[in-house]
Design a protein around this motif. Structure first.
Motif, PDB file in Angstrom:
ATOM      1  N   UNK A  80       0.821  -1.222   0.000  1.00 11.33           N
ATOM      2  CA  UNK A  80       0.000   0.000   0.000  1.00 11.33           C
ATOM      3  C   UNK A  80       0.850   1.265   0.000  1.00 11.33           C
ATOM      4  N   UNK A  81       2.165   1.134   0.121  1.00  6.58           N
ATOM      5  CA  UNK A  81       3.035   2.300   0.128  1.00  6.58           C
ATOM      6  C   UNK A  81       3.125   2.969   1.488  1.00  6.58           C
ATOM      7  N   UNK A  82       2.762   2.274   2.551  1.00  2.00           N
ATOM      8  CA  UNK A  82       2.785   2.828   3.905  1.00  2.00           C
ATOM      9  C   UNK A  82       4.005   2.373   4.696  1.00  2.00           C
ATOM     10  N   UNK A  83       4.939   1.751   4.031  1.00  2.00           N
ATOM     11  CA  UNK A  83       6.111   1.210   4.710  1.00  2.00           C
ATOM     12  C   UNK A  83       7.019   2.324   5.200  1.00  2.00           C
ATOM     13  N   UNK A  84       7.714   2.059   6.280  1.00  2.00           N
ATOM     14  CA  UNK A  84       8.688   3.003   6.806  1.00  2.00           C
ATOM     15  C   UNK A  84      10.096   2.683   6.315  1.00  2.00           C
ATOM     16  N   UNK A  85      10.201   1.813   5.327  1.00  2.00           N
ATOM     17  CA  UNK A  85      11.498   1.424   4.778  1.00  2.00           C
ATOM     18  C   UNK A  85      12.154   2.627   4.114  1.00  2.00           C
ATOM     19  N   UNK A  86      13.377   2.905   4.514  1.00  2.00           N
ATOM     20  CA  UNK A  86      14.130   4.018   3.938  1.00  2.00           C
ATOM     21  C   UNK A  86      15.219   3.440   3.046  1.00  2.00           C
ATOM     22  N   UNK A  87      14.959   3.409   1.747  1.00  2.00           N
ATOM     23  CA  UNK A  87      15.906   2.824   0.802  1.00  2.00           C
ATOM     24  C   UNK A  87      17.154   3.648   0.590  1.00  2.00           C
ATOM     25  N   UNK A  88      17.125   4.913   0.980  1.00  2.05           N
ATOM     26  CA  UNK A  88      18.284   5.777   0.758  1.00  2.05           C
ATOM     27  C   UNK A  88      19.268   5.781   1.914  1.00  2.05           C
TER      28      UNK A  88
END
Length: 138
Positions: free
Chosen positions: A24-32
């Motif tokens: 849903x795009x609500x993840x707190x994953x920080x890919x940067x």
């Protein structure tokens, strides 16, 4: 064994909760910004995040097959079937999870918010050829 099954059920619940948030795009994953313990590149961190739904499912299938194989016993007629299911989990990780990490393909299994991310492999390859050209000029 009851504790093992309860812990596995908790893992499955946590997996579906996390994948639902990611999808849903609500993840707190920080890919940067990978954590300090991550020894690889930032691109691979983003790739691992992209592939987490598939890698997690493959891991759950492997763990579940291990638990069930212990329950049915080696002498059971369904033992081979359970081992084949565990092999499916391993193949899912290798044949689907790793291509998502490195190539961002197949798009069907990539979370919608990350489908447009550039793949790791062609960029690394282009970077490597640029390095070769620089060496040739020196």
């Amino acid at each position: 064994m009851v504790i093992t099954i309860a812990f596995y059920a908790l893992l499955v619940f946590g997996y579906f909760y996390a994948v639902g948030k990611i999808w849903r795009g609500e993840s707190e994953f920080d890919g940067d910004d990978p954590p300090p313990f991550w020894p690889f590149s930032d691109e691979l961190w983003r790739g691992a995040g992209r592939a987490m739904p598939v890698l997690g499912l493959g891991g759950l299938i492997l763990i579940g097959a291990g638990i069930v194989s212990d329950l049915v016993g080696k002498d059971s007629s369904s033992y081979d079937l359970v081992m084949a299911i565990g092999t499916v989990g391993l193949l899912l990780t290798i044949l689907v999870g790793f291509p998502i990490m490195y190539l961002n393909r197949p798009k069907l299994f990539v979370p919608p918010i990350w489908r447009d991310d550039p793949p790791i492999y062609p960029r690394r390859r282009a970077q490597g050829s640029a390095d070769e050209r620089r060496r040739d000029r020196s």
